[in-house]
Write a protein that holds these residues in place. Structure first.
Motif, short mmCIF file in Angstrom:
data_model
loop_
_atom_site.label_atom_id
_atom_site.label_comp_id
_atom_site.label_asym_id
_atom_site.label_seq_id
_atom_site.Cartn_x
_atom_site.Cartn_y
_atom_site.Cartn_z
N ALA A 163 0.78 -1.37 -0.03
CA ALA A 163 -0.07 -0.15 -0.03
C ALA A 163 0.67 1.30 0.12
CB ALA A 163 -0.85 0.16 1.18
N PHE A 164 2.10 1.19 0.77
CA PHE A 164 3.01 2.34 0.75
C PHE A 164 3.54 2.55 -0.46
CE2 PHE A 164 7.16 3.74 1.95
CZ PHE A 164 7.11 5.15 2.09
N ARG A 165 3.99 1.74 -1.34
CA ARG A 165 4.22 1.84 -2.82
C ARG A 165 3.13 2.45 -3.64
NH1 ARG A 165 5.84 -4.13 -2.16
NH2 ARG A 165 7.98 -3.82 -0.91
N GLU A 166 1.68 1.93 -3.41
CA GLU A 166 0.85 2.72 -4.15
C GLU A 166 0.59 4.12 -3.94
OE1 GLU A 166 -0.97 1.32 -6.77
OE2 GLU A 166 0.73 -0.35 -6.72
N TRP A 167 0.85 4.26 -2.65
CA TRP A 167 0.61 5.95 -1.93
C TRP A 167 1.78 6.52 -2.54
CZ3 TRP A 167 3.57 9.04 0.71
CH2 TRP A 167 3.12 10.11 1.41
N LEU A 168 2.87 6.19 -2.73
CA LEU A 168 4.22 6.90 -3.29
C LEU A 168 3.70 7.27 -4.86
CD1 LEU A 168 7.00 5.04 -1.83
CD2 LEU A 168 6.33 7.20 -1.13
N LYS A 169 3.03 6.27 -5.62
CA LYS A 169 2.85 6.18 -6.84
C LYS A 169 1.70 7.40 -7.01
CE LYS A 169 3.57 1.58 -8.27
NZ LYS A 169 2.80 0.22 -8.97
N GLN A 170 0.81 7.67 -6.13
CA GLN A 170 -0.05 8.75 -6.21
C GLN A 170 0.53 10.02 -5.93
OE1 GLN A 170 -3.41 8.53 -7.06
NE2 GLN A 170 -2.80 6.62 -7.85
N ARG A 171 1.42 9.94 -4.94
CA ARG A 171 2.08 11.26 -4.40
C ARG A 171 3.08 11.92 -5.43
NH1 ARG A 171 2.68 14.49 0.16
NH2 ARG A 171 4.67 15.40 0.46
N GLY A 173 4.03 10.04 -8.54
CA GLY A 173 3.99 9.54 -10.00
C GLY A 173 5.08 8.82 -10.63
N SER A 174 6.26 8.98 -10.42
CA SER A 174 7.29 8.26 -11.00
C SER A 174 8.40 7.59 -9.97
CB SER A 174 7.93 8.94 -12.19
OG SER A 174 8.62 10.28 -11.64
N LEU A 175 9.03 6.74 -10.29
CA LEU A 175 10.23 6.54 -9.48
C LEU A 175 11.20 7.55 -9.31
CD1 LEU A 175 11.01 2.69 -9.69
CD2 LEU A 175 10.57 4.09 -7.55
N GLU A 176 11.46 8.33 -10.40
CA GLU A 176 12.36 9.29 -10.82
C GLU A 176 12.05 10.31 -9.61
OE1 GLU A 176 11.03 8.04 -13.36
OE2 GLU A 176 12.44 6.76 -14.24
N GLY A 185 20.57 9.40 -4.08
CA GLY A 185 21.71 9.23 -4.46
C GLY A 185 22.99 9.05 -3.35
N PHE A 186 22.31 9.80 -2.18
CA PHE A 186 23.14 9.38 -1.22
C PHE A 186 23.16 7.99 -0.80
CE2 PHE A 186 23.26 9.22 3.63
CZ PHE A 186 24.53 9.86 3.76
N TRP A 187 24.42 7.49 -0.44
CA TRP A 187 24.58 6.01 0.03
C TRP A 187 24.12 4.96 -1.14
CZ3 TRP A 187 23.43 5.57 6.08
CH2 TRP A 187 24.53 6.34 6.74
N GLY A 188 24.11 5.47 -2.26
CA GLY A 188 23.94 4.30 -3.32
C GLY A 188 22.57 3.92 -3.19
N HIS A 189 21.40 4.60 -2.72
CA HIS A 189 20.08 4.19 -2.42
C HIS A 189 19.06 4.33 -3.70
CE1 HIS A 189 21.47 3.12 1.51
NE2 HIS A 189 20.01 2.94 1.93
N THR A 190 19.54 4.51 -4.92
CA THR A 190 18.52 4.76 -5.93
C THR A 190 17.80 3.36 -6.32
OG1 THR A 190 20.43 6.13 -6.86
CG2 THR A 190 18.33 5.35 -8.46
N PHE A 191 16.48 3.81 -6.32
CA PHE A 191 15.47 2.53 -6.55
C PHE A 191 15.14 2.57 -8.13
CE2 PHE A 191 14.34 4.13 -2.25
CZ PHE A 191 14.55 2.72 -1.67
N TYR A 192 14.99 1.34 -8.73
CA TYR A 192 14.73 0.87 -10.09
C TYR A 192 13.42 0.34 -10.36
CZ TYR A 192 19.70 2.73 -10.82
OH TYR A 192 20.86 3.42 -11.03
N ASP A 193 13.00 0.01 -9.27
CA ASP A 193 11.66 -0.74 -9.37
C ASP A 193 10.71 -0.52 -8.06
OD1 ASP A 193 9.60 -2.44 -9.92
OD2 ASP A 193 10.73 -3.98 -10.87
#
Length: 681
Positions: A163-171, A173-176, A185-193
């Motif tokens: 549900a958190f991931r869906e909430w983030l999509k609504q807030r 719009g994109s992973l970018e 970018g801090f500590w190499g935490h970039t998400f790709y999925d």
């Protein structure tokens, strides 16, 4: 106005007849009459009784009690019973159980124990609300709906993760956008999925830091998880609310809040409540001004609309470290304190003491002895008679103030999730310092959110406005340009709504209106202090005052320096500035001052804006507010001292609603007593 069906200050509280045999019921009703009880909150924790299995619903006990109360002239605040799921539900549907901060799946037990994103919980809680609304929609005792009870607690289960991931999509719009907002970018935490994102808890980004405060590697994700969990619980409330409103559109709906409760953004919740209700449980040593501020915070959630005092104890709590009795007269005085700040109800937890489990020593109108011959019952009956006498005089009257203090839940979360500069910074305490200074001097203040209409006020104070949300700086500039006085402090204007630093120098978006640049922030040890040295003839004060905790190293960019630091390598740098901006003034207090400084300085600012206190002088321990209705003004004067004090009114006086006596000039107010003076026109 919620009191239309029963036009007086409602008096009553939580009643649990489901915990008692029927012979007790009639005795309780007899004593309710003696105490003047006219509203009872039913069914708060009766889910297991009402629904013993998936398909069976049994409300016969509730039918009987609703009828009995109505026959005796007692209205009902009817709860939906969904604050604790039944044991069969936890056994059959484990998705209803929460996962805690340390990643452990809970077993059945406690209360507020349901995952807010559990399909099972949402299905059955809504169904329960539907069943209750269908059954009691036309019952003459029904006054108001009470959804669940004291919502609280976070969950970190797989349902919440999805549900958190869906909430983030609504807030976002994109992973970018997520990566940018969280600075991954801090500590190499970039998400790709999206499914790479997991809830921040003790297994991922967070841990218990100093003094038990939550610490985090990434403020962005932790801040958003606070928002998400608050929204998740709010969604549970809204689902029940919708079920009730569909069947009883004219019956108001509420849920009981808990003052400055950190986990939930009550400013967002209040938008979905017909009336704000809250539970007030100060300790024996809680400052009276803090309790007053909590009442004003709750009143401010719905733009000054009167609120419900849903719970308080008639005598003592059971869950604090030291559960002191309320001394004689204190219950009455604290009840009227709530009314003074905007309450249109006075209600208790509980009406009869439980005989077992963790609340058996929590105070009640009817004590374990089971009769009316107790000090507590006598005091409750006396208060009930007074409230009956007041009738509808005060109902829907408003507290008027020309001063506002800005309080923001998301700013609170962000400030205390910050990885610096000091563990000593506690947002609510810093806000209270300013409120207390005004309170001690006899001034009322509204407590409002960042989206409030500032134009209604002459003075707006925003302590520790670390997070500046979109539009707030522009609202401040408009307010000051139009002639208002704006005050903010140390550790303000640092980040945006995503907890990303606003580049270009502190205090960020507030820099223009304040006319300063804060270059560095020094965190003092608890054993250290500095001094605020006031410049001669600058603000009508003399000498110096102690400051502590944080010291901003400030440069003027057009602001007048009215006080400087007295110690350390930044001695002589600005400690207090004022910037003339348009027709108004913007003040920056660069360090946390001792109480004496605010008590000396703030009344002078009020006087400059022609804001007067309610009394000529305010004795220590005396509290004042003013409620207004239909052109009539009602001055509350509460004496929290054990001894009498002399009170000098600033106006011609008037009539005390409680005694009928004329109050004018200088009069003596007894200890632990109050006046409600209807002032002369």
């Amino acid at each position: 106005m919620i009191n239309k069906a029963k036009p007086k200050i409602w008096y009553g509280g939580d009643y649990n007849p489901d915990q008692w045999e029927k012979p007790v019921w009639d005795e309780d009703l007899r004593m309710f009459k003696l105490a003047g009880i006219d509203v009872a909150t039913l069914n708060v924790f009766a889910w297991a009784l009402n629904q013993p299995d998936e398909e069976t619903y049994s409300f016969e006990w509730l039918d009987e009690m609703m009828d009995k109360l109505h026959a005796d002239g007692v209205g009902v605040c009817l709860a939906t019973s969904t604050a604790a799921h039944p044991a069969w539900m936890a056994k059959r549907y484990p998705d209803v159980l929460r996962v805690d901060f340390d990643g452990r799946k809970r077993k059945f037990g406690g209360r507020h124990n349901s995952c807010p994103n559990s399909p099972t919980y949402r299905k059955y809680s809504v169904r329960m609300a539907e069943k209750l609304a269908e059954r009691y929609k036309d019952h003459p005792a029904l006054l108001i709906w009470h959804v669940s009870n004291e919502y609280s607690g976070y969950c970190y289960c797989d349902n919440c993760a999805e549900a958190f991931r869906e909430w983030l999509k609504q807030r976002y719009g994109s992973l970018e956008s997520v990566n940018r907002a969280w600075n991954t970018g801090f500590w190499g935490h970039t998400f790709y999925d999206w499914d790479e994102i997991v809830p921040p808890n003790g297994l991922s980004e967070e841990w218990r830091g100093w003094n038990g405060r939550t610490a985090t590697n990434f403020q962005g994700i932790s801040l958003d998880y606070c928002r998400f969990q608050s929204d998740s619980l709010l969604e549970c409330y809204k689902l029940e609310q919708a079920a009730l409103k569909q069947r009883t559109p004219d019956v108001p709906v509420t849920t009981n809040l808990m003052g400055a409760f950190k986990e939930l953004d009550y400013q967002k919740w209040a938008k979905h409540m017909d009336v704000v209700s809250w539970d007030n449980y100060p300790s024996l040593d809680t400052p009276y001004s803090y309790t007053a501020m909590m009442h004003d915070l709750m009143r401010g959630l719905k733009d000054g609309q009167p609120f419900m005092l849903m719970e308080q104890t008639p005598s003592q709590q059971n869950w604090q470290p030291y559960n002191s009795l309320k001394r004689p007269g204190v219950m009455r005085l604290w009840s009227y304190q709530a009314v003074a700040h905007g309450a249109d109800t006075v209600m208790f937890f509980q009406l009869r003491r439980s005989i077992g489990a963790c609340e058996k020593y929590h105070g009640a109108v009817i004590e374990h002895v089971g009769h009316e011959h107790t000090r507590v019952f006598r005091e409750c009956a006396e208060l009930g008679a007074e409230l009956h006498k007041l009738g509808d005089t005060l109902l829907d009257s408003r507290v008027e103030s020309r001063i506002a203090i800005v309080f923001d839940w998301e700013n609170w979360w962000a400030t205390e999730l910050s990885s610096g500069p000091t563990i000593a910074l506690k947002y609510v305490e810093e806000v209270h310092k300013f409120y207390d200074a005004l309170y001690q001097a006899g001034f009322s203040a509204d407590v409002v959110g960042v989206d409030a209409d500032l134009s209604r006020y002459d003075i707006v104070i925003a302590p520790v406005m670390y997070m500046v949300k979109p539009g707030f700086a522009q609202n401040v500039e408009s307010f000051v340009s139009a002639g208002g006085k704006f005050i903010t402090t140390y550790f303000s204007g640092i980040v945006d709504e995503n907890d990303i630093v606003t580049l270009g120098g502190y205090p960020g978006e507030l820099r223009k209106v304040l006319g300063i640049w804060s270059e560095e922030i020094d965190a003092l040890l608890p054993t250290q202090s500095n001094r605020i040295v006031v410049k001669p003839n600058a603000i009508g004060l003399e000498g110096s005052y102690v400051s502590s905790m944080l010291c901003d190293l400030v440069h003027s960019e057009g602001a007048e320096v009215v006080a400087e630091y007295g110690e350390d390598f930044y001695k002589g740098m600005p400690a207090l500035t004022v910037n003339r901006f348009g027709a108004g003034e913007a003040w920056y207090l660069a360090t946390s001052p001792e109480a004496a400084f605010l008590r000396d300085w703030l009344p002078k600012l009020c006087a400059e804006s022609s804001i007067r206190p309610h009394l000529q002088s305010v004795p220590s321990g005396v509290e004042t507010t003013l409620r207004v209705k239909g052109g009539k003004r009602y001055l509350f004067v509460l004496n929290h001292n054990a001894d009498a004090v002399d009170i000098q009114l600033t106006e011609d006086g008037g009539t005390d609603l409680l005694t009928g006596k004329t109050i004018s000039g200088t009069s003596s107010l007894a200890g632990i007593d109050l006046w409600i003076v209807e002032l002369k026109a």
